[in-house]
Design a protein around this motif. Structure first.
Motif, PDB file in Angstrom:
ATOM      1  N   GLU A   6      30.589  91.439  19.546  1.00 60.29           N
ATOM      2  CA  GLU A   6      29.972  91.090  18.447  1.00 60.29           C
ATOM      3  C   GLU A   6      28.306  91.771  18.945  1.00 60.29           C
ATOM      4  O   GLU A   6      27.655  92.183  17.988  1.00 60.29           O
ATOM      5  N   ILE A   7      27.992  91.614  19.860  1.00 64.73           N
ATOM      6  CA  ILE A   7      26.697  92.226  20.479  1.00 64.73           C
ATOM      7  C   ILE A   7      26.503  93.691  20.308  1.00 64.73           C
ATOM      8  O   ILE A   7      25.452  94.318  19.768  1.00 64.73           O
ATOM      9  N   ASP A   8      27.763  94.301  20.730  1.00 70.01           N
ATOM     10  CA  ASP A   8      27.489  95.686  20.672  1.00 70.01           C
ATOM     11  C   ASP A   8      27.907  96.059  19.388  1.00 70.01           C
ATOM     12  O   ASP A   8      27.605  97.449  18.985  1.00 70.01           O
ATOM     13  N   ARG A   9      28.247  95.610  18.415  1.00 68.71           N
ATOM     14  CA  ARG A   9      28.074  96.035  16.760  1.00 68.71           C
ATOM     15  C   ARG A   9      26.797  96.126  16.406  1.00 68.71           C
ATOM     16  O   ARG A   9      26.544  97.057  15.560  1.00 68.71           O
ATOM     17  N   THR A  10      25.718  95.722  17.088  1.00 75.95           N
ATOM     18  CA  THR A  10      24.437  95.882  16.661  1.00 75.95           C
ATOM     19  C   THR A  10      24.328  97.525  16.770  1.00 75.95           C
ATOM     20  O   THR A  10      23.344  98.052  15.899  1.00 75.95           O
ATOM     21  N   GLY A  11      24.809  98.208  17.788  1.00 72.20           N
ATOM     22  CA  GLY A  11      24.516  99.574  17.720  1.00 72.20           C
ATOM     23  C   GLY A  11      25.032 100.098  16.482  1.00 72.20           C
ATOM     24  O   GLY A  11      24.494 101.261  15.788  1.00 72.20           O
ATOM     25  N   GLU A  51      24.097  92.681   4.418  1.00 71.46           N
ATOM     26  CA  GLU A  51      25.293  92.168   4.716  1.00 71.46           C
ATOM     27  C   GLU A  51      26.434  92.516   4.210  1.00 71.46           C
ATOM     28  O   GLU A  51      27.476  93.040   4.592  1.00 71.46           O
ATOM     29  N   TYR A  52      26.422  92.584   2.547  1.00 76.09           N
ATOM     30  CA  TYR A  52      27.463  93.140   1.797  1.00 76.09           C
ATOM     31  C   TYR A  52      27.719  94.802   2.234  1.00 76.09           C
ATOM     32  O   TYR A  52      28.709  95.093   2.374  1.00 76.09           O
ATOM     33  N   ILE A  53      26.520  95.445   2.195  1.00 77.39           N
ATOM     34  CA  ILE A  53      26.524  96.778   2.483  1.00 77.39           C
ATOM     35  C   ILE A  53      27.313  97.061   3.682  1.00 77.39           C
ATOM     36  O   ILE A  53      28.149  97.876   4.009  1.00 77.39           O
ATOM     37  N   ALA A  54      26.981  96.249   4.727  1.00 79.48           N
ATOM     38  CA  ALA A  54      27.448  96.554   6.136  1.00 79.48           C
ATOM     39  C   ALA A  54      29.078  96.180   6.133  1.00 79.48           C
ATOM     40  O   ALA A  54      29.858  96.952   6.647  1.00 79.48           O
ATOM     41  N   TYR A  55      29.524  95.367   5.508  1.00 75.31           N
ATOM     42  CA  TYR A  55      30.906  94.875   5.145  1.00 75.31           C
ATOM     43  C   TYR A  55      31.562  96.055   4.262  1.00 75.31           C
ATOM     44  O   TYR A  55      32.756  96.601   4.709  1.00 75.31           O
ATOM     45  N   GLU A  56      30.880  96.556   3.330  1.00 72.90           N
ATOM     46  CA  GLU A  56      31.610  97.508   2.580  1.00 72.90           C
ATOM     47  C   GLU A  56      31.909  98.792   3.198  1.00 72.90           C
ATOM     48  O   GLU A  56      32.619  99.556   3.162  1.00 72.90           O
ATOM     49  N   ARG A  57      30.650  99.195   4.117  1.00 77.02           N
ATOM     50  CA  ARG A  57      31.002 100.426   4.768  1.00 77.02           C
ATOM     51  C   ARG A  57      31.837 100.442   6.151  1.00 77.02           C
ATOM     52  O   ARG A  57      32.550 101.309   6.630  1.00 77.02           O
ATOM     53  N   LEU A  58      31.703  99.149   6.755  1.00 75.63           N
ATOM     54  CA  LEU A  58      32.470  98.944   8.088  1.00 75.63           C
ATOM     55  C   LEU A  58      33.505  98.111   8.212  1.00 75.63           C
ATOM     56  O   LEU A  58      34.338  98.205   9.069  1.00 75.63           O
ATOM     57  N   LEU A  66      25.422  87.676  10.332  1.00 78.21           N
ATOM     58  CA  LEU A  66      24.240  87.222  10.852  1.00 78.21           C
ATOM     59  C   LEU A  66      23.677  88.310  11.446  1.00 78.21           C
ATOM     60  O   LEU A  66      22.301  88.746  11.397  1.00 78.21           O
ATOM     61  N   THR A  67      24.230  88.968  12.317  1.00 78.62           N
ATOM     62  CA  THR A  67      23.658  90.128  13.076  1.00 78.62           C
ATOM     63  C   THR A  67      23.194  91.269  11.991  1.00 78.62           C
ATOM     64  O   THR A  67      22.005  91.699  12.076  1.00 78.62           O
ATOM     65  N   ALA A  68      24.029  91.604  11.280  1.00 82.31           N
ATOM     66  CA  ALA A  68      23.493  92.256  10.033  1.00 82.31           C
ATOM     67  C   ALA A  68      22.211  92.186   9.399  1.00 82.31           C
ATOM     68  O   ALA A  68      21.375  93.042   9.006  1.00 82.31           O
ATOM     69  N   HIS A  69      22.295  90.962   8.893  1.00 82.71           N
ATOM     70  CA  HIS A  69      21.245  90.287   8.172  1.00 82.71           C
ATOM     71  C   HIS A  69      20.033  90.395   8.784  1.00 82.71           C
ATOM     72  O   HIS A  69      18.972  90.902   8.168  1.00 82.71           O
ATOM     73  N   GLU A  70      19.866  89.959  10.123  1.00 76.89           N
ATOM     74  CA  GLU A  70      18.493  89.871  10.869  1.00 76.89           C
ATOM     75  C   GLU A  70      18.248  91.253  11.194  1.00 76.89           C
ATOM     76  O   GLU A  70      16.932  91.566  11.216  1.00 76.89           O
ATOM     77  N   LEU A  71      19.121  92.196  11.554  1.00 83.13           N
ATOM     78  CA  LEU A  71      18.543  93.588  11.705  1.00 83.13           C
ATOM     79  C   LEU A  71      18.144  94.339  10.657  1.00 83.13           C
ATOM     80  O   LEU A  71      17.185  94.857  10.736  1.00 83.13           O
ATOM     81  N   ALA A  72      18.679  93.978   9.403  1.00 79.67           N
ATOM     82  CA  ALA A  72      18.306  94.634   8.045  1.00 79.67           C
ATOM     83  C   ALA A  72      16.937  94.192   7.906  1.00 79.67           C
ATOM     84  O   ALA A  72      15.966  94.948   7.198  1.00 79.67           O
ATOM     85  N   HIS A  73      16.451  92.741   8.445  1.00 89.77           N
ATOM     86  CA  HIS A  73      15.167  92.434   7.858  1.00 89.77           C
ATOM     87  C   HIS A  73      14.005  93.512   8.775  1.00 89.77           C
ATOM     88  O   HIS A  73      12.832  93.223   8.229  1.00 89.77           O
ATOM     89  N   GLN A  74      14.668  93.989   9.743  1.00 88.80           N
ATOM     90  CA  GLN A  74      13.544  94.980  10.361  1.00 88.80           C
ATOM     91  C   GLN A  74      13.025  95.996   9.601  1.00 88.80           C
ATOM     92  O   GLN A  74      11.791  96.355   9.415  1.00 88.80           O
ATOM     93  N   TRP A  75      13.629  96.343   8.372  1.00 87.67           N
ATOM     94  CA  TRP A  75      13.344  97.097   7.270  1.00 87.67           C
ATOM     95  C   TRP A  75      12.500  96.306   6.395  1.00 87.67           C
ATOM     96  O   TRP A  75      11.635  96.415   5.708  1.00 87.67           O
ATOM     97  N   TRP A  76      13.383  95.120   5.806  1.00 89.38           N
ATOM     98  CA  TRP A  76      12.966  94.431   4.865  1.00 89.38           C
ATOM     99  C   TRP A  76      12.610  93.085   5.138  1.00 89.38           C
ATOM    100  O   TRP A  76      13.354  92.192   5.264  1.00 89.38           O
TER     101      TRP A  76
END
Length: 662
Positions: free
Chosen positions: A297-302, A381-388, A348-358
């Motif tokens: 799960e940590i590696d998904r950050t990349g 979060e939804y966009i990340a699910y949708e694409r990945l 959770l990882t997607a949400h917090e990472l997206a905050h770096q922009w938003w």
């Protein structure tokens, strides 16, 4: 903001406890998809709840007075330097903080900042000279030794010590906390929305981002310290202490400055972003011994960094790093360049990472516009699910819709920005805020245009603050359309539309009527696009209509027998459906028998006038009976099963209607 993991479906205190249990469970166990989906929803709620108190206090305590805010607006803050003594098992803080600024007035004689009254201010220096200060609660005003003219620089250094407030005495639970975990104690900060002053002297105005920040923390050698930017060095200090020295050169809002202190292990890697010559560092401070269970799960950050960089533009802080510091906070907090996170799972990882922009790069101009941070991160979060992970995207939408529908009143725009529970409403700020973007995307009917709008918004307001109307103006300029109605009803309005749908078919013509009322009288109509799936066996057809009035009639040509109508089958719209039913009266000039087929009793419905008589024939044309003055229920109960022809005289005209007797 807060990581968004759960919805507020229970008292906040119970939710925080539950979040911690979930975090531990995630560490120690693997998830089935259903469990994972529930954790994803709890991610939104835990993010929201982690910012709140553990008692049902709604209003923020100690909000800065307007007079003190005005004094703080007399200077433009450029740089913080925190030099603190911290440990992983205590909320005791001592040290000093430098605030470097430029005067914005012709004569700056007083320098205002905030620091919680739990702390003793030992000394205040201005340009190295001791100065007096006045204090009322968290509001502090230092008297400068000499006045500063407009655009002149001023540097104030505050020496202080004390213990951060605990026991939910603050407005977000605590701005600075410590807790034991199975892997050792951890101390961490969480300043959003008003709690930076609970651990360092600060200027808590969103409009004034510092241009850079240094965070130095001296602690026991067994600890590591996570913070913003790049780790410059770790300096030995003697007495089994060392000092972590972090520096970030990007603009930063006060609530995104952070520390996390614990007996961490470091797990770091680099990931290549599109179009970048150098890969970005992903630096993670995690609990000791858990890497094997968390690595995937940590590696998904990349992967997520690559995706969001493709869609939104390159990761905003790529010259420094991204990463995580773990803390038992029951969710996550998007501290700039180094999120504090309780565990690792996809949403959770997607949400917090997206905050770096938003939220971090583009920050809401006021807490009333918090959806620009939280709604955007939640929709990511939804966009990340949708694409990945597309198989999971439908369930994300279903849960976001369900949670939004739980709040039939209230606007996405926060009318009381001192109410922390309202600021971080999982229903309104997080999920409905996310669905506003989802509905905007559908209204545009052009994915490339939607993401172009997001990139333009980001480019225009990068490292600055923005409000809802700022975003609206970008939408309108890039799309070439007015969206005033859209933002008025979905962001500033309340509730959602509720539909009653009726339909009827005659030959290849389908008549459909959409009657809309709403969950809140504050917004009596939602002008919106609505999709309908027309079911015709194997020939289902999807149609898109625009509803501009509470009652709309639509006519479609169809190529088969319609068996049913489905409203919003792809979940583009936040709505509720009250009823979908067949209604023969929608067909002009038609006369229909119903129910058809029938077990005996039937009625006639239409608009050809009063029914005078009904003659019943079998399929061979033999007359069976005539029913006169047929204005109420009629019956074929005594006849055998089969098809019958009804010759109906109504309004002086004869009409044939077939009916099937079961």
């Amino acid at each position: 903001m807060f990581c968004h993991c759960m919805k507020l479906l229970m008292p906040v205190g119970g939710l925080i406890a539950l979040k911690r249990q979930i975090a531990l469970f995630l560490v120690l166990a693997s998830f089935s998809f259903v469990q994972f989906a529930h954790a994803q929803r709890k991610a939104t709620e835990s993010c929201a709840a982690a910012r709140m108190v553990t008692t049902p206090m709604l209003l923020a305590d100690g909000i800065t007075s307007e007079a003190h805010k005005e004094l703080m607006r007399h200077y433009d803050l450029h740089w913080y330097k925190l030099d603190l003594q911290l440990e992983n098992n205590s909320v005791a803080i001592s040290g000093n903080v430098i605030l470097s600024a430029t005067s914005m007035v012709s004569s700056l004689t007083h320098f205002a900042f905030e620091l919680h009254p739990n702390f003793t201010i030992e000394q205040v220096l201005a340009e190295g000279v001791p100065c007096t200060f006045e204090r009322t609660g968290s509001e502090v005003v230092a008297v400068l030794p000499s006045a500063k003219g407009k655009q002149e620089t001023v540097e104030v250094q505050v020496f202080y010590s004390g213990r951060a407030p605990t026991g939910a005495a603050s407005f977000v639970g605590n701005g600075f906390s410590t807790a034991a975990t199975p892997w050792g104690s951890v101390t961490w900060s969480l300043s959003e929305p008003f709690a930076a002053s609970e651990w360092f002297p600060s200027k808590q105005l969103l409009e004034d981002k510092a241009d850079s920040v240094d965070v130095w923390v001296t602690t026991s050698v067994a600890n590591k310290v996570g913070s913003n930017g790049v780790l410059q060095r770790v300096t030995p200090m003697g007495n089994q202490k060392h000092r972590y020295e972090w520096k970030s050169k990007y603009p930063i809002a006060y609530y995104l400055i952070s520390v996390a202190v614990g007996p961490y292990e470091e797990y770091s890697f680099r990931t290549q972003l599109p179009g970048m010559a150098e890969p970005v560092l992903v630096q993670n401070y995690i609990y000791p011994g858990i890497l094997a269970s968390m690595k995937t799960e940590i590696d998904r950050t990349g992967q997520l960094l690559q995706l969001f960089s493709e869609l939104y533009g390159i990761y905003p802080f790529h010259r420094e790093k991204y990463g995580h510091s773990m803390a038992p906070m029951g969710g996550g907090m998007e501290h700039q360049t180094m999120t504090t996170q309780s565990t690792f799972e996809f949403s959770l990882t997607a949400h917090e990472l997206a905050h770096q922009w938003w939220g971090d790069e583009v920050t809401c101009a006021g807490w009333s516009h918090i959806w620009l941070n939280e709604g955007f991160a939640s929709y990511s979060e939804y966009i990340a699910y949708e694409r990945l992970m597309p198989a999971n995207s439908r369930q994300w939408l279903e849960m976001a819709n369900q949670n939004s529908l739980r709040q039939p009143q209230g606007s996405v725009f926060v009318t009381d920005s001192t109410n922390v529970s309202r600021i971080f409403s999982s229903s309104l700020t997080y999920d409905k805020g996310a669905l506003v973007l989802h509905m905007l995307r559908h209204a545009l009917q052009n994915d490339a245009l939607f993401f172009q709008i997001l990139r333009t918004y980001r480019d225009e307001f990068k490292y600055k603050v923005a409000n809802t109307r700022d975003f609206q103006h970008v939408v309108e300029r890039v799309s070439g359309r007015s969206f005033q109605y859209f933002f008025d009803q979905w962001v500033y309005g309340q509730g959602y539309p509720i539909f009653d749908i009726s339909w009827a078919q005659a030959g290849n013509t389908l008549q459909l009527r959409s009657r809309q009322h709403t969950s809140s009288k504050e917004t009596p109509l939602f002008r919106t696009e609505v999709e309908f799936r027309i079911r015709m066996g194997q020939k289902d057809t999807l149609v898109l209509v625009q509803q501009e009035e509470n009652l709309e009639d639509y006519v479609f040509k169809v190529s088969g027998t319609v068996t049913g109508i489905e409203v919003d089958p792809n979940q583009w719209l936040l709505e509720a459906v009250n009823a979908v039913q067949y209604d023969a009266t929608l067909l002009p000039g038609q006369l229909l028998a119903y129910p058809n087929p029938t077990t005996g009793q039937f009625y006639l419905k239409g608009n050809r006038g009063v029914v005078e008589e009904v003659a019943v024939f079998d399929v061979l044309g033999r007359h069976i009976r005539t029913i006169r003055s047929a204005s109420s229920a009629m019956s074929l109960a005594d006849l055998g099963a089969g098809t019958y022809v009804l010759k109906v005289k109504a309004g002086g005209e004869m009409t044939e209607v077939k009916i099937v007797k079961l």
